[in-house]
Design a protein around this motif. Structure first.
Motif, PDB file in Angstrom:
ATOM      1  N   SER A  19      58.567  35.554   6.697  1.00  0.00           N
ATOM      2  CA  SER A  19      58.885  36.053   5.358  1.00  0.00           C
ATOM      3  C   SER A  19      60.391  36.131   5.095  1.00  0.00           C
ATOM      4  O   SER A  19      60.816  36.661   4.073  1.00  0.00           O
ATOM      5  N   THR A 146      56.345  34.669   0.656  1.00  0.00           N
ATOM      6  CA  THR A 146      57.036  35.873   0.211  1.00  0.00           C
ATOM      7  C   THR A 146      58.117  35.522  -0.804  1.00  0.00           C
ATOM      8  O   THR A 146      58.755  34.490  -0.692  1.00  0.00           O
ATOM      9  N   ASN A 168      53.279  37.687  -1.264  1.00  0.00           N
ATOM     10  CA  ASN A 168      53.841  39.033  -1.212  1.00  0.00           C
ATOM     11  C   ASN A 168      55.113  39.055  -2.058  1.00  0.00           C
ATOM     12  O   ASN A 168      56.061  38.345  -1.752  1.00  0.00           O
ATOM     13  N   ALA A 178      56.837  44.164   5.725  1.00  0.00           N
ATOM     14  CA  ALA A 178      55.453  44.596   5.515  1.00  0.00           C
ATOM     15  C   ALA A 178      54.843  44.912   6.881  1.00  0.00           C
ATOM     16  O   ALA A 178      55.082  44.209   7.859  1.00  0.00           O
ATOM     17  N   PHE A 185      48.909  41.491   3.258  1.00  0.00           N
ATOM     18  CA  PHE A 185      49.841  40.441   3.639  1.00  0.00           C
ATOM     19  C   PHE A 185      49.088  39.127   3.634  1.00  0.00           C
ATOM     20  O   PHE A 185      48.320  38.829   4.545  1.00  0.00           O
TER      21      PHE A 185
END
Length: 195
Positions: A19, A146, A168, A178, A185
């Protein structure tokens, strides 16, 4: 807050999180002032071994990653503008697979450091003329695990919630962190698994 969020999201864990922030889009005349602050902060990052309490960034996972990321940086330096790179002390560089956090500016959307997942401390930056264009640039990617938006404009935040198609979405905070197994997620596009 945005500079801090980008730094942590791009260079925390040496950029090796799925991410991690690898692309940065800044709207309008905020671009140059933001890059000035980002460059100064990047150059202040301390790269060192884990036992050094002042270290912010440690090594990448292995030699293969180290070689691949360094080759990516060297290739990008041929046709992209280097904005900033942290100092990598010689004794630290010799002691492991360390890579200095590296930021490129004005990166074309077709360039590999914009389109490919690097999984290292490399950040590609570009400017958008409007928030709407920034969203279009952000979603024009094969990957969409993300994303994040820093804005004080309620209309921009509402638009991001509707149009920024990622698994996300983080608003006004870094995009990593997260708690897997405790917070939702899931990815989107090639980053998705259908959850």
């Amino acid at each position: 807050d945005a500079v801090r969020g980008v730094l942590y999201s791009s260079f925390g864990f040496a950029g090796q999180k799925s991410s991690a922030c690898s692309r940065l889009i800044v709207v309008g005349d905020a671009y140059q002032p933001f890059l000035d602050r980002l460059a100064a902060a990047t150059q202040d990052i301390i790269v060192s071994r884990a036992e050094d309490p002042s270290a912010f960034l440690g090594p990448v996972i292995d030699e293969e990653s180290h070689s691949r990321i360094l080759a990516t940086i060297q290739a990008a330096q041929q046709d992209c503008s280097l904005l900033a790179q942290a100092i990598l002390p010689e004794e630290v560089a010799r002691s492991g697979t360390f890579i200095a956090p590296t930021v490129f500016r004005d990166v074309p959307q077709s360039h590999p450091i914009w389109t490919d997942e690097i999984f290292g401390p490399v950040l590609a930056c570009a400017q958008a003329t409007s928030f709407e264009q920034a969203l279009q640039m952000a979603v024009a990617s094969d990957y969409a695990l993300t994303g994040g938006v820093f804005s004080r404009h309620p209309g921009h935040i509402a638009l991001a919630r509707e149009e920024f198609r990622v698994g996300n979405l983080y608003i006004n905070r870094g995009i990593t962190g997260a708690l897997v197994g405790r917070q939702p997620f899931g990815g989107f596009a090639f980053s998705g698994i259908g959850s």
